[in-house]
Design an enzyme around this catalytic site. Structure first.
Site, PDB file in Angstrom:
ATOM      1  N   GLN B 147       0.911  -1.248  -0.022  1.00  8.59           N
ATOM      2  CA  GLN B 147       0.178   0.103  -0.072  1.00  8.59           C
ATOM      3  C   GLN B 147       0.711   1.267   0.063  1.00  8.59           C
ATOM      4  OE1 GLN B 147      -3.401  -0.293   2.873  1.00  8.59           O
ATOM      5  NE2 GLN B 147      -2.793  -2.256   3.102  1.00  8.59           N
ATOM      6  N   TYR B 333      26.666 -17.073  40.407  1.00 14.07           N
ATOM      7  CA  TYR B 333      26.834 -18.682  40.316  1.00 14.07           C
ATOM      8  C   TYR B 333      26.716 -19.111  39.044  1.00 14.07           C
ATOM      9  CZ  TYR B 333      21.944 -19.961  41.645  1.00 14.07           C
ATOM     10  OH  TYR B 333      20.921 -19.952  42.033  1.00 14.07           O
ATOM     11  N   GLY B 446      16.221 -24.763  46.960  1.00 13.27           N
ATOM     12  CA  GLY B 446      15.621 -24.620  45.567  1.00 13.27           C
ATOM     13  C   GLY B 446      16.547 -25.068  44.448  1.00 13.27           C
ATOM     14  N   ASN B 482      15.232 -24.066  38.270  1.00 14.37           N
ATOM     15  CA  ASN B 482      16.413 -24.787  38.473  1.00 14.37           C
ATOM     16  C   ASN B 482      17.723 -24.040  38.051  1.00 14.37           C
ATOM     17  OD1 ASN B 482      17.952 -27.072  38.824  1.00 14.37           O
ATOM     18  ND2 ASN B 482      16.525 -28.275  37.833  1.00 14.37           N
TER      19      ASN B 482
END
Lengths: 252, 551
Positions: B147, B333, B446, B482
């Site tokens: 267009q 880490y 965890g 994780n």
């Protein structure tokens, strides 16, 4: 014999000793009840215990067979709040080590909730019960004044090299070595608030005693790989867990 | 002292010998020992003055720098940087690695060509394909083709957007304008190229890169939509279609759904992310996105650890470190896996052990005996290094760091031995158990909860319980929170394929799509690129300087 922990090494035997509630732990030092309260920092010495509910006797509890079966611990009976003590164990032959703490706490103390990390190990209980178990943990072979830290927060140190006095690193310097007396003094409570007067924890254990009492395997102490029985049991657990979920009969 | 790959870093990080067990603390000058933090202080003061709100002040809270604030060496490079330089917010290379994945979608041209030829009777030739590619390379960055009076994007802002094609048909590839072709023969070693071309066959696929800035302003889910819209318009223009005819719907369907490969799958509502977000990128895709396998085919360790580095930065630092946790990056880490040559040392040890013991890679039986043998050997070696070298233990001062690195080495080495990622994964879990018992500690709750139950689903290939490692990803049950694992899992997914000399780990199309010199981030040398980012030498894409006031 109760199969508390496998292994033929002294480390394995130490792990069995701590975890066996029948084993009487060596008492290495005297810490007064008042000093325990100061170290914990949850209340001032002599202050009343804060309650989170009325004494159980005054509570109209529903009939429940479990309540009949399980005798409440003192703090629960009185309605104490739940508080904590947290330790940091140096990898350089501190007597207790994190998972050993968890395993032994669960066989020695009732009414506790304990959590294990690499660099710290927390145990929570009703306040008056916490004070009692804290006294045990501070006075016996669970504790060394130089290699064990009492730290609610700011815990780094378990894996760091020792300072020139053989003390584990603590960024808040809660436990300090008094060169004149040769004793370690606690100058702040476990979260780092300064104490009015230091609590004298006592002399650090000598290297020989630490190595005899430690529960960590190290190649410059006793190597885990040389404790063939302990390693075999660990490997067997791995194999059982792996195959147990797939085909317990034939393996894979 | 043996030839340990991490020793150079240890000597640079600390003033004492790496074997020294004592050191000094509390006299290092606090945060002033860090150039970076000193600069932060000055910057923070300036900003506070300008905006009237206090900002950065490291004297608040815990006392920083009571011990040596150590530097970090990007593994396999000579570059030492401060930890702050590896935070994903401070590192443009890490950001661009993610941008380049999020803005990529692979779209087939095969359905569209079938529609053109079989339904509309329009001939598709290399010339028409070239014409289409010229059109779509105009449109994809955000320009109009169908267009008039349309607004368009400034090319300076979207210059990283383009479309290339690849095919297994050499003849067809030769006849398309080379500017638009990902040349498999040029980019891959001969054997890998043959394997890849055989897999792709006569099909033709587009590697679509939408602008980096679009992914940042919108989200990964927008990639396939933006791409499909521009592809549809370009088809209409290039093949002179009627904008409303039925066939255009087929082009749209093909490019939005039927022939689309997203880099990441849609995540369930509890994680609420669209396609092409990191949580949906399978480990096998991450392995294939990394291109070390084609530039270092004879070094399976390097090939696997480049994948680990890529995954650690993206899955750990960005996805879990911020998207999922709301934390500020988990840099400390995650970076343990790609700094100071520690994982490299452990994994080369494992590779050498496997070669000596089994006479070569992929020669060992693919069974539990090999897992127990290699996994135990490598785990014990790695654990002992921390005990022999106190500087190393102090470097990886968190148990999670050590656990990840030890288990990654055990997992990669076992996968080298067996040529199978599943046995590699089993060794990962074994190493976790051995570590936990040796040191009576592992990570944090965890972190290691999944390591203590994960062995049960390694060989259980059932829906929602187990999957081949290449197909698992950050959203796999138990892996969803994780941290410190997922980059390593991706590396273990790569390891058997690296040992076997495979051209790809999971999806050959993904492997080819990222063998592309026009990508801003060079996925063949991940750690070098991160080092450039840390040194502030990496030039990212999608910058807004063209549309902001000159400074």
């Amino acid at each position: 014999m109760v199969q508390i922990y496998p292994g033929t090494s002294q480390v394995a035997q130490n792990r069995r000793n701590f975890t066996n509630p029948e084993y009487e732990l060596d008492k290495l030092r005297e810490i007064s009840d008042e000093d325990v309260v100061k170290i914990l920092g949850h209340k001032a010495p002599g202050e009343e215990y804060k309650s989170v509910h009325p004494p159980l006797d005054e509570m109209d509890e529903p009939d429940d067979s479990v309540r009949e079966l399980v005798a409440p611990i003192d703090g629960a009976k009185a309605g104490d709040r739940i508080r904590y003590i947290q330790f940091v164990d140096s990898m350089y032959f501190a007597p207790a080590q994190p998972f050993l703490r968890a395993r032994s706490y669960l066989s020695r103390f009732r009414g506790i909730d304990t959590g294990t990390l690499s660099g710290r190990q927390v145990v929570e209980a009703r306040e008056r019960d916490l004070e009692k178990l804290s006294k045990t943990l501070l006075e016996t072979e669970y504790f060394d004044t130089a290699r064990t830290g009492i730290r609610g927060a700011g815990v780094h140190g378990h894996s760091l090299r020792l300072d020139e006095n053989g003390l584990m690193f603590d960024m808040l310097r809660r436990q300090v070595f008094n060169k004149e007396t040769g004793k370690v003094e606690m100058v702040k409570d476990q979260v780092g608030r300064e104490l009015d007067e230091p609590v004298v924890l006592g002399e650090p254990l000598d290297e020989e005693t630490l190595r005899a009492k430690t529960t960590i395997y190290r190649i410059d102490g006793e190597a885990y790989k040389d404790d063939v029985e302990a390693v075999k049991v660990c490997q067997r657990i791995h194999v059982s867990r792996s195959f147990g979920a797939f085909n317990p009969v034939t393996g894979w | 002292m043996a030839d340990k790959k991490f020793l150079d870093a240890m000597k640079k990080k600390f003033s004492e010998d790496p074997t020294e067990k004592t050191t000094q603390f509390y006299n290092m000058g606090g945060w002033t020992q860090s150039e970076k933090k000193t600069a932060f202080v000055n910057e923070g003061k300036e900003i506070a003055k300008k905006r009237g709100i206090p900002m950065y002040n490291p004297d608040i809270g815990t006392p920083l720098g009571q011990r040596a604030l150590m530097s970090y060496q990007l593994s396999t490079t000579d570059t030492f940087v401060e930890g702050d330089d590896l935070h994903f917010i401070n590192n443009a290379a890490i950001q661009q690695a993610w941008d380049d994945i999020r803005r990529t979608v692979i779209v087939g041209l095969n359905t569209a060509h079938n529609v053109l030829e079989k339904r509309l009777g329009i001939e598709v030739t290399p010339e028409t394909i070239t014409n289409y590619l010229e059109t779509v390379n105009h449109a994809m960055p955000g320009a109009a083709v169908v267009q008039e009076h349309m607004v368009e994007t400034d090319p300076l802002v979207v210059q990283d957007s383009y479309v290339k094609v690849f095919t297994g048909d050499d003849e067809l590839a030769d006849e398309i304008d080379s500017a638009f072709v990902l040349d498999i023969n040029k980019e891959f070693p001969e054997e890998q190229a043959e394997a890849l071309k055989a897999e792709v066959g006569g099909a033709i696929w587009q590697a679509v890169r939408i602008p980096s800035i679009v992914g940042r302003v919108c989200d990964g889910g927008n990639t396939s939509r933006w791409s499909a819209m521009q592809i549809g318009m370009s088809m209409i223009s290039a093949y002179n279609q009627c904008a409303g005819e039925g066939a255009t719907g087929d082009f749209a369907y093909a490019s939005k759904h039927a022939e689309v490969i997203h880099m990441g799958t849609y995540l369930p509502v509890r994680r609420a992310r669209a396609e092409n977000e990191l949580g949906g990128v399978p480990f096998g895709f991450m392995a294939d996105i990394c291109q070390a396998s084609r530039v270092s085919p004879d070094d399976p360790v390097k090939t696997s650890l480049e994948v680990v580095a890529l995954g650690a930065a993206l899955y750990d630092q960005i996805w879990l470190g911020s998207y999922m946790s709301g934390g500020v990056g988990f840099t400390q880490y995650a970076t343990a896996a790609y700094t100071d040559n520690v994982l490299d040392d452990f994994t080369y040890y494992g590779k050498d052990y496997v070669e000596d013991k089994y006479g070569g890679l992929t020669e060992a039986p693919n069974n539990m005996d090999t897992v127990l043998d290699v996994g135990t050997e490598v785990a014990f070696y790695a654990l002992e290094q921390y005990e022999e070298y106190p500087a190393l233990l102090e470097t990886h001062f968190g148990g999670s760091q050590r656990a990840s690195v030890i288990s990654a080495a055990a997992g990669c080495s076992t996968a080298f031995a067996t040529g199978n990622a599943q046995t590699g994964l089993s060794a990962w879990y074994l190493a976790m158990y051995l570590h936990k018992e040796q040191h009576s500690r592992l990570g944090f709750y965890g972190f290691d909860l999944q390591d203590q139950c994960g062995a049960a689903n390694v060989f259980s290939i059932r829906n929602d319980e187990g999957l081949p490692l290449e197909m698992r990803g950050p959203n796999y049950p138990n892996y969803a929170m994780n941290v410190g694992h997922q980059g390593e899992y991706a590396g273990i997914a790569q390891a058997p394929h690296a040992a076997r000399g495979d051209a790809w780990a999971f999806n050959p199309l993904v492997k080819i799509a990222f063998a592309d010199k026009n990508l801003v981030f060079d996925f063949s040398k991940v750690r070098e690129e991160f080092a450039k980012g840390a040194l502030r030498e990496f030039e990212p894409a999608g910058e807004r300087t063209a549309i902001t006031p000159a400074k």
